[in-house]
Design a protein around this motif. Structure first.
Motif, mmCIF file in Angstrom:
data_model
loop_
_atom_site.group_PDB
_atom_site.id
_atom_site.type_symbol
_atom_site.label_atom_id
_atom_site.label_comp_id
_atom_site.label_asym_id
_atom_site.label_seq_id
_atom_site.Cartn_x
_atom_site.Cartn_y
_atom_site.Cartn_z
ATOM 1 N N GLY A 162 8.609 -8.977 -1.877
ATOM 2 C CA GLY A 162 9.042 -9.121 -3.264
ATOM 3 C C GLY A 162 10.445 -8.630 -3.517
ATOM 4 N N GLY A 163 11.227 -8.467 -2.435
ATOM 5 C CA GLY A 163 12.609 -8.016 -2.587
ATOM 6 C C GLY A 163 12.727 -6.553 -2.947
ATOM 7 N N ARG A 164 11.633 -5.808 -2.755
ATOM 8 C CA ARG A 164 11.602 -4.370 -3.050
ATOM 9 C C ARG A 164 11.885 -4.089 -4.530
ATOM 10 N NH1 ARG A 164 14.815 -2.127 2.387
ATOM 11 N NH2 ARG A 164 13.621 -3.390 3.875
ATOM 12 N N ARG A 165 11.509 -5.062 -5.376
ATOM 13 C CA ARG A 165 11.764 -4.926 -6.809
ATOM 14 C C ARG A 165 10.488 -4.752 -7.625
ATOM 15 N NH1 ARG A 165 15.081 -9.250 -5.392
ATOM 16 N NH2 ARG A 165 13.570 -10.713 -6.290
ATOM 17 N N HIS A 166 9.337 -4.907 -6.979
ATOM 18 C CA HIS A 166 8.068 -4.838 -7.695
ATOM 19 C C HIS A 166 7.114 -3.888 -6.984
ATOM 20 C CE1 HIS A 166 9.516 -8.340 -9.880
ATOM 21 N NE2 HIS A 166 9.741 -8.931 -8.712
ATOM 22 N N GLU A 167 6.274 -3.229 -7.754
ATOM 23 C CA GLU A 167 5.287 -2.314 -7.181
ATOM 24 C C GLU A 167 3.975 -3.058 -6.944
ATOM 25 O OE1 GLU A 167 4.947 1.809 -8.517
ATOM 26 O OE2 GLU A 167 2.856 1.389 -9.000
ATOM 27 N N PRO A 168 3.554 -3.208 -5.689
ATOM 28 C CA PRO A 168 2.263 -3.855 -5.446
ATOM 29 C C PRO A 168 1.125 -2.948 -5.904
ATOM 30 C CG PRO A 168 3.170 -3.009 -3.391
ATOM 31 C CD PRO A 168 4.216 -2.803 -4.439
ATOM 32 N N PRO A 169 -0.012 -3.531 -6.260
ATOM 33 C CA PRO A 169 -1.136 -2.685 -6.683
ATOM 34 C C PRO A 169 -1.592 -1.774 -5.552
ATOM 35 C CG PRO A 169 -1.554 -5.026 -7.127
ATOM 36 C CD PRO A 169 -0.318 -4.967 -6.296
ATOM 37 N N LEU A 170 -1.874 -0.528 -5.892
ATOM 38 C CA LEU A 170 -2.435 0.411 -4.923
ATOM 39 C C LEU A 170 -3.955 0.340 -5.014
ATOM 40 C CD1 LEU A 170 -0.129 3.544 -5.420
ATOM 41 C CD2 LEU A 170 0.251 1.511 -4.017
ATOM 42 N N ARG A 171 -4.588 0.102 -3.869
ATOM 43 C CA ARG A 171 -6.051 0.008 -3.822
ATOM 44 C C ARG A 171 -6.632 1.302 -3.264
ATOM 45 N NH1 ARG A 171 -8.504 -2.728 -0.548
ATOM 46 N NH2 ARG A 171 -6.883 -2.958 1.039
ATOM 47 N N TYR A 172 -7.788 1.695 -3.790
ATOM 48 C CA TYR A 172 -8.451 2.922 -3.379
ATOM 49 C C TYR A 172 -9.926 2.645 -3.103
ATOM 50 C CZ TYR A 172 -4.423 4.726 -6.003
ATOM 51 O OH TYR A 172 -3.164 4.956 -6.484
ATOM 52 N N LEU A 173 -10.566 3.598 -2.471
ATOM 53 C CA LEU A 173 -12.015 3.541 -2.346
ATOM 54 C C LEU A 173 -12.651 3.628 -3.729
ATOM 55 C CD1 LEU A 173 -12.578 5.966 0.682
ATOM 56 C CD2 LEU A 173 -12.782 3.476 0.706
ATOM 57 N N ASP A 174 -13.797 2.990 -3.878
ATOM 58 C CA ASP A 174 -14.511 3.074 -5.143
ATOM 59 C C ASP A 174 -15.000 4.496 -5.390
ATOM 60 O OD1 ASP A 174 -14.180 0.379 -5.566
ATOM 61 O OD2 ASP A 174 -16.115 -0.161 -4.672
ATOM 62 N N LEU A 175 -15.032 4.890 -6.651
ATOM 63 C CA LEU A 175 -15.567 6.195 -7.030
ATOM 64 C C LEU A 175 -17.070 6.057 -7.218
ATOM 65 C CD1 LEU A 175 -12.893 7.267 -9.671
ATOM 66 C CD2 LEU A 175 -12.983 7.849 -7.243
ATOM 67 N N ASP A 176 -17.842 6.853 -6.469
ATOM 68 C CA ASP A 176 -19.296 6.723 -6.572
ATOM 69 C C ASP A 176 -19.987 8.006 -7.037
ATOM 70 O OD1 ASP A 176 -18.942 8.263 -4.339
ATOM 71 O OD2 ASP A 176 -19.806 6.818 -2.925
ATOM 72 N N ASP A 177 -19.216 9.021 -7.337
ATOM 73 C CA ASP A 177 -19.807 10.272 -7.825
ATOM 74 C C ASP A 177 -20.012 10.224 -9.334
ATOM 75 O OD1 ASP A 177 -18.371 12.519 -5.449
ATOM 76 O OD2 ASP A 177 -20.494 12.195 -5.860
ATOM 77 N N ASP A 178 -21.062 10.850 -9.780
ATOM 78 C CA ASP A 178 -21.286 11.006 -11.212
ATOM 79 C C ASP A 178 -20.473 12.213 -11.673
ATOM 80 O OD1 ASP A 178 -22.144 11.435 -13.773
ATOM 81 O OD2 ASP A 178 -24.249 11.038 -13.342
ATOM 82 N N LEU A 179 -19.239 11.952 -12.098
ATOM 83 C CA LEU A 179 -18.335 13.045 -12.433
ATOM 84 C C LEU A 179 -18.812 13.829 -13.651
ATOM 85 C CD1 LEU A 179 -14.909 11.265 -11.803
ATOM 86 C CD2 LEU A 179 -16.169 12.781 -10.266
ATOM 87 N N ALA A 180 -19.478 13.174 -14.583
ATOM 88 C CA ALA A 180 -19.994 13.887 -15.750
ATOM 89 C C ALA A 180 -21.060 14.897 -15.334
ATOM 90 C CB ALA A 180 -20.569 12.895 -16.761
ATOM 91 N N ALA A 181 -21.901 14.513 -14.355
ATOM 92 C CA ALA A 181 -22.925 15.442 -13.870
ATOM 93 C C ALA A 181 -22.279 16.636 -13.161
ATOM 94 C CB ALA A 181 -23.888 14.725 -12.931
#
Length: 406
Positions: free
Chosen positions: A55-74
């Motif tokens: 992309g000519g080093r002009r755009h930020e590609p999306p950063l992908r991560y592992l899915d969150l599977d913890d119940d953070l509220a718990a």
């Protein structure tokens, strides 16, 4: 807290009072479940670079991560329910309360991944980039020279053999020394220790001269302090007391120098991380951060891109400022005559040392079981004395160790 541990009886820590032991165990369990580092590690760095470059080093590609599977509220509910008021040893109550509050901030950080509140959550957990640290980083980028030219002449086979030999050495000192090693081609770091697991990029390429210093950073610091912390009654010394990151990462970088080779390029990368973290916290995106590091400060494209991506994790992560901050603070501690062995009691922040000394005197914790391998070298004390009288912007080695030049 002095002396080597080989061939000596191991002292046993005094068991914690029941209330403290309960809170400590729950905090350790919740810490293990809340792996924020993995949750914020972008996947497939090579694909990210290809997309950015295409992309000519002009755009930020999306950063992908592992899915969150913890119940953070718990998790948050369990934290809030802990009976901290029932702990009647003030130093223990203080340390465990700090950790409870830090884990709550870690939940905030993970919950806010790619959300508008992420930078605020990051600053609450790791701090902002203070002006003095940013000025130090810019001074390093302006004045620290590159060292010997380095070629990435080693790969995964040499790294795996070196890691296996290192682990064998520690197990000869302490048979219960343990670390899980995972080789993974889908991580965004060459080497990474997270919750006692040592991750190695299966596509790793690096200069042979840097293999041992980086192993001393990861195993000699992160794994050894975890081992020593595991032997303490206070389990937080294994998983990390609140705010332990600057000391851990600063000690890891210091270990590279003490192991014999911290090149100027490495110090420049740590300084670049501070600059990138400050820019990301201000809302700058990947193209601007990359251009600043590569074009204005002359970092190679791979280093500039890696640093920029790290700073953009989650939406703007300030954690990378802790490396240079921690190294700076450690050198101040050593210059004042601070004891080296005490740094390996477990994972903690430098301001905790006074409380830990009290707990040591009272038998709640014991001296470190292991010290890093480089501390057994004949010239170790000479190198340590150099550290005690060297400022952070001069803590680098220009030339590779002689045995590495063949």
């Amino acid at each position: 807290m002095t002396g080597r541990t080989r061939n000596r009886l191991r002292p046993e820590a005094r068991p914690l009072p029941a209330a403290a032991a309960h809170v400590d165990a729950v905090l350790a369990r919740l810490d293990a479940r809340l792996d924020w580092l993995v949750a914020l590690s972008p996947l497939d760095g090579d694909a990210l670079w290809r997309a950015f470059d295409a992309g000519g080093r002009r755009h930020e590609p999306p950063l992908r991560y592992l899915d969150l599977d913890d119940d953070l509220a718990a998790l948050r509910g369990e934290l809030a329910a802990l009976p901290l008021a029932e702990i009647d040893v003030p130093a223990l109550r203080s340390l465990l309360t700090e950790k409870q509050q830090e884990l709550a901030r870690m939940i905030d950080l993970v919950e806010q991944r790619d959300q508008p509140g992420f930078v605020d959550a990051s600053v609450a957990l790791f701090g902002a980039v203070e002006p003095e640290l940013l000025a130090l980083a810019e001074r390093i980028l302006d004045h620290v020279p590159d060292g010997d030219p380095l070629v990435a002449d080693a790969g995964i086979d040499e790294m795996r053999c070196a890691v296996e030999a290192e682990i064998a050495w520690y197990r000869a000192q302490a048979p219960d020394f343990h670390i899980d090693v995972v080789i993974d081609t889908d991580i965004n770091s060459m080497l990474m220790v997270s919750h006692g697991t040592f991750y190695i990029d299966g596509n790793i390429r690096l200069p042979r001269a840097r293999i041992d210093p980086l192993i001393q950073h990861e195993i000699g610091t992160h794994v050894v302090t975890r081992h020593n912390g595991r032997r303490q009654a206070l389990r937080q010394l294994e998983v990390g007391l609140a705010g332990y990151d600057p000391m851990q990462e600063g000690l890891g970088v210091l270990s590279e120098f003490l192991a014999g080779y911290l090149p100027g390029e490495r110090l420049r990368v740590l300084a670049a991380r501070v600059v990138a973290a400050a820019m990301a916290a201000e809302g700058q995106r990947l193209p601007a951060i990359f251009a600043c590091l590569h074009e204005a400060h002359g970092l190679p494209t791979d280093d500039a891109f890696d640093v920029a991506v790290r700073a953009r994790r989650g939406g703007g992560l300030t954690k990378d400022a802790v490396y240079l901050r921690g190294l700076r603070d450690l050198l101040v501690y050593l210059e004042a005559g601070g004891e080296f062995d005490a740094l390996f009691l477990g994972k903690f922040a430098l301001p905790h040392l006074e409380q830990l000394d009290t707990l040591l005197d009272e038998g709640w914790i014991v001296p470190p079981d292991l010290l890093p391998r480089y501390a057994a070298a004949e010239d170790f004390h000479d190198r340590l004395e150099v550290c005690r009288r060297t400022s952070v912007d001069h803590l680098f080695q220009t030339h590779r160790p002689m045995e590495q030049t063949a």
